[in-house]
Design a protein around this motif. Structure first.
Motif, PDB file in Angstrom:
ATOM      1  N   MET A   1       0.865  -1.178   0.000  1.00 23.25           N
ATOM      2  CA  MET A   1       0.000   0.000   0.000  1.00 23.25           C
ATOM      3  C   MET A   1       0.901   1.229   0.000  1.00 23.25           C
ATOM      4  SD  MET A   1      -3.279   0.958   2.418  1.00 23.25           S
ATOM      5  CE  MET A   1      -2.396   1.674   3.830  1.00 23.25           C
ATOM      6  N   LEU A   2       0.523   2.229  -0.789  1.00 25.40           N
ATOM      7  CA  LEU A   2       1.375   3.392  -0.978  1.00 25.40           C
ATOM      8  C   LEU A   2       0.533   4.635  -1.217  1.00 25.40           C
ATOM      9  CD1 LEU A   2       2.838   3.157  -4.591  1.00 25.40           C
ATOM     10  CD2 LEU A   2       1.284   1.454  -3.681  1.00 25.40           C
ATOM     11  N   PRO A   3       1.131   5.827  -1.114  1.00 25.40           N
ATOM     12  CA  PRO A   3       0.402   7.068  -1.375  1.00 25.40           C
ATOM     13  C   PRO A   3      -0.135   7.102  -2.803  1.00 25.40           C
ATOM     14  CG  PRO A   3       2.456   7.529  -0.231  1.00 25.40           C
ATOM     15  CD  PRO A   3       2.503   6.083  -0.625  1.00 25.40           C
ATOM     16  N   VAL A   4      -1.210   7.839  -2.999  1.00 26.48           N
ATOM     17  CA  VAL A   4      -1.866   7.898  -4.299  1.00 26.48           C
ATOM     18  C   VAL A   4      -0.934   8.411  -5.391  1.00 26.48           C
ATOM     19  CG1 VAL A   4      -3.711   9.059  -5.590  1.00 26.48           C
ATOM     20  CG2 VAL A   4      -4.170   8.128  -3.317  1.00 26.48           C
ATOM     21  N   ASP A   5      -0.059   9.358  -5.049  1.00 21.93           N
ATOM     22  CA  ASP A   5       0.812   9.964  -6.061  1.00 21.93           C
ATOM     23  C   ASP A   5       2.167   9.265  -6.187  1.00 21.93           C
ATOM     24  OD1 ASP A   5       1.772  10.704  -3.618  1.00 21.93           O
ATOM     25  OD2 ASP A   5       1.970  12.836  -4.069  1.00 21.93           O
ATOM     26  N   ALA A   6       2.390   8.166  -5.453  1.00 22.34           N
ATOM     27  CA  ALA A   6       3.680   7.477  -5.487  1.00 22.34           C
ATOM     28  C   ALA A   6       3.751   6.522  -6.679  1.00 22.34           C
ATOM     29  CB  ALA A   6       3.900   6.708  -4.194  1.00 22.34           C
ATOM     30  N   LYS A   7       4.960   6.347  -7.205  1.00 24.55           N
ATOM     31  CA  LYS A   7       5.198   5.392  -8.280  1.00 24.55           C
ATOM     32  C   LYS A   7       5.674   4.080  -7.660  1.00 24.55           C
ATOM     33  CE  LYS A   7       6.390   8.973 -11.653  1.00 24.55           C
ATOM     34  NZ  LYS A   7       7.429   9.491 -12.586  1.00 24.55           N
ATOM     35  N   PRO A   8       4.969   2.965  -7.959  1.00 30.39           N
ATOM     36  CA  PRO A   8       5.286   1.687  -7.303  1.00 30.39           C
ATOM     37  C   PRO A   8       6.750   1.278  -7.408  1.00 30.39           C
ATOM     38  CG  PRO A   8       3.206   1.524  -8.458  1.00 30.39           C
ATOM     39  CD  PRO A   8       3.780   2.850  -8.829  1.00 30.39           C
ATOM     40  N   ALA A   9       7.357   1.416  -8.593  1.00 31.24           N
ATOM     41  CA  ALA A   9       8.743   0.982  -8.785  1.00 31.24           C
ATOM     42  C   ALA A   9       9.716   1.793  -7.945  1.00 31.24           C
ATOM     43  CB  ALA A   9       9.119   1.054 -10.257  1.00 31.24           C
ATOM     44  N   GLU A  10       9.380   3.042  -7.677  1.00 32.07           N
ATOM     45  CA  GLU A  10      10.229   3.886  -6.831  1.00 32.07           C
ATOM     46  C   GLU A  10       9.931   3.668  -5.355  1.00 32.07           C
ATOM     47  OE1 GLU A  10       9.658   7.885  -8.105  1.00 32.07           O
ATOM     48  OE2 GLU A  10      10.520   7.560 -10.109  1.00 32.07           O
ATOM     49  N   PHE A  11       8.654   3.512  -5.043  1.00 34.08           N
ATOM     50  CA  PHE A  11       8.251   3.349  -3.647  1.00 34.08           C
ATOM     51  C   PHE A  11       8.819   2.080  -3.035  1.00 34.08           C
ATOM     52  CE2 PHE A  11       5.336   1.553  -0.505  1.00 34.08           C
ATOM     53  CZ  PHE A  11       5.233   2.598   0.410  1.00 34.08           C
ATOM     54  N   VAL A  12       8.851   0.976  -3.805  1.00 31.89           N
ATOM     55  CA  VAL A  12       9.260  -0.311  -3.263  1.00 31.89           C
ATOM     56  C   VAL A  12      10.714  -0.293  -2.781  1.00 31.89           C
ATOM     57  CG1 VAL A  12      10.065  -1.317  -5.447  1.00 31.89           C
ATOM     58  CG2 VAL A  12       9.116  -2.813  -3.661  1.00 31.89           C
ATOM     59  N   ALA A  13      11.527   0.571  -3.347  1.00 32.48           N
ATOM     60  CA  ALA A  13      12.945   0.614  -2.979  1.00 32.48           C
ATOM     61  C   ALA A  13      13.156   1.042  -1.532  1.00 32.48           C
ATOM     62  CB  ALA A  13      13.688   1.556  -3.923  1.00 32.48           C
ATOM     63  N   LYS A  14      12.218   1.804  -0.996  1.00 32.46           N
ATOM     64  CA  LYS A  14      12.365   2.295   0.379  1.00 32.46           C
ATOM     65  C   LYS A  14      11.257   1.795   1.311  1.00 32.46           C
ATOM     66  CE  LYS A  14       9.928   6.550  -0.888  1.00 32.46           C
ATOM     67  NZ  LYS A  14       9.965   8.024  -0.931  1.00 32.46           N
ATOM     68  N   ALA A  15      10.360   0.987   0.794  1.00 33.07           N
ATOM     69  CA  ALA A  15       9.211   0.535   1.584  1.00 33.07           C
ATOM     70  C   ALA A  15       9.629  -0.447   2.677  1.00 33.07           C
ATOM     71  CB  ALA A  15       8.174  -0.109   0.673  1.00 33.07           C
ATOM     72  N   GLN A  16       8.992  -0.332   3.821  1.00 27.95           N
ATOM     73  CA  GLN A  16       9.222  -1.233   4.939  1.00 27.95           C
ATOM     74  C   GLN A  16       8.175  -2.347   4.938  1.00 27.95           C
ATOM     75  OE1 GLN A  16      11.867  -0.840   7.207  1.00 27.95           O
ATOM     76  NE2 GLN A  16      12.485   0.697   5.680  1.00 27.95           N
ATOM     77  N   ILE A  17       8.579  -3.517   5.424  1.00 23.50           N
ATOM     78  CA  ILE A  17       7.632  -4.622   5.569  1.00 23.50           C
ATOM     79  C   ILE A  17       6.785  -4.375   6.817  1.00 23.50           C
ATOM     80  CG2 ILE A  17       7.359  -7.091   5.960  1.00 23.50           C
ATOM     81  CD1 ILE A  17       9.983  -7.488   4.442  1.00 23.50           C
TER      82      ILE A  17
END
Length: 360
Positions: A186-202
């Protein structure tokens, strides 16, 4: 006082009699014999065979409290993903599934079947919608995942806004010879998944711990003997109760811990029902754990195929009763009949498949 007690006792007798008459009328209306004891259904002995394939379950945290990764694992071969998440924040979000290819060669991912429900606030309706779409869908899709790159399993989710308290439920069968990292997040509406996943926490699991990777995504069930309606009357096959039909166990790939799939969500059951010739019979689905809304795929005589809502005439049934049944059809004995079932998201388990003589 004694007169009041006698009157009260009479009232209790009348109440019980009315209740029994009501139950008999309900059973008669369903097509089951009026004297059927729904609390003591004879269990039909069966043989259960688990088929290969990986099941990825992402349902914890079900109520997602923050941006992050709900589940991830790297898999190859035949894969089924079942994800079921609610945006439990106070802001609009996106819930997506990212496929990551960390090899030096492009990967072809073939999506064989899928069903997507939501986003929305009617959780039972969303679970039923996802399952019905999955059972009816036959179109194969190809997703190309570039070397050291990523692609979305369901592109529409990239632009789908999930409002607070809304649920998204998906069931996807896909195949990849190349190892693919599957990330549900789950991510912010304006976030790009490929970029968000690099810093996302489990994200930490919730108390139910309904996530993990499981072997045996399909389960084939066959009775040990042909059913004879005239001789056996009403019999049942219990599914997803963890007693007669055990839950699948697996590993939570995010921390290596053992996990159990309470309810067998995402497991696809394929039931073959051998029956005696010259004996017509009826088939029903009977929810035993509470509110239930799903679907059933029927394959009769290898040529008559249809998907039925369970129930077909309303959204759900099984609320505070074990006497509700959904009629799945009347059939001729000795003919091939296959039923395909899977525990639907947001519904309660277990269920029984009932076989019964046809109504006179």
């Amino acid at each position: 006082m004694l007169k009041w007690l006698r009157l009260a006792s009479a009232a209790v007798v009348v109440t019980i009699a009315v209740s029994m008459i009501g139950s008999q009328l309900a059973l008669a209306k369903s097509g089951l014999p009026a004297n059927t004891d729904m609390f003591n259904i004879t269990e039909l002995p069966v043989t259960v065979t688990e088929q290969s394939g990986k099941l990825l379950l992402s349902d914890s945290p079900e109520m997602v409290p923050a941006d992050g990764i709900m589940y991830q694992d790297t898999v190859s071969g035949d894969i089924r993903l079942f994800f079921h998440h609610v945006n439990a924040t106070k802001e609009p979000k996106k819930i997506v599934v990212l496929l990551m290819n960390n090899t030096t060669e492009a990967a072809d991912v073939f999506v064989h079947k899928y069903g997507l429900g939501g986003p929305g606030l009617d959780y039972l309706a969303i679970g039923k919608d996802a399952q019905m779409k999955y059972l009816e869908q036959k179109e194969v899709q190809l997703i190309e995942v570039p070397a050291n790159g990523s692609a979305l399993l369901e592109p529409i989710l990239k632009d789908t806004v999930v409002l607070p308290d809304e649920l998204v439920n998906g069931i996807y069968d896909f195949e990849s010879k190349t190892p693919i990292k599957v990330v549900v997040m789950m991510l912010p509406v304006d976030a790009k998944p490929a970029e968000f996943v690099a810093k996302a926490q489990i994200l930490p699991t919730d108390s139910q711990r309904l996530r993990g990777t499981f072997s045996g995504s399909d389960r084939v069930i066959v009775p040990n003997q042909a059913y004879n309606a005239a001789k056996q009357g009403v019999v049942g096959i219990t599914l997803a109760d963890h007693k007669l039909d055990r839950y699948v166990s697996g590993i939570d790939a995010t921390d290596g811990s053992n996990t159990l799939n309470y309810g067998n969500y995402g497991v696809m059951y394929k039931l073959f029902l051998p029956t005696a010739f010259e004996q017509k019979y009826a088939v029903y689905l009977n929810p035993r754990g509470g509110e239930y809304a799903g679907g059933m795929f029927v394959n009769y005589r290898h040529q008559e195929q249809l998907t039925l809502g369970t129930p077909a005439d309303k959204l759900f049934f099984g609320n505070k009763t074990v006497k509700d049944v959904s009629h799945l059809g009347d059939y001729d004995g000795g003919q091939s009949l296959w039923l395909t079932f899977s525990p639907p998201g947001a519904s309660n388990l277990p269920v029984k498949i009932l076989l019964a003589p046809t109504a006179k």
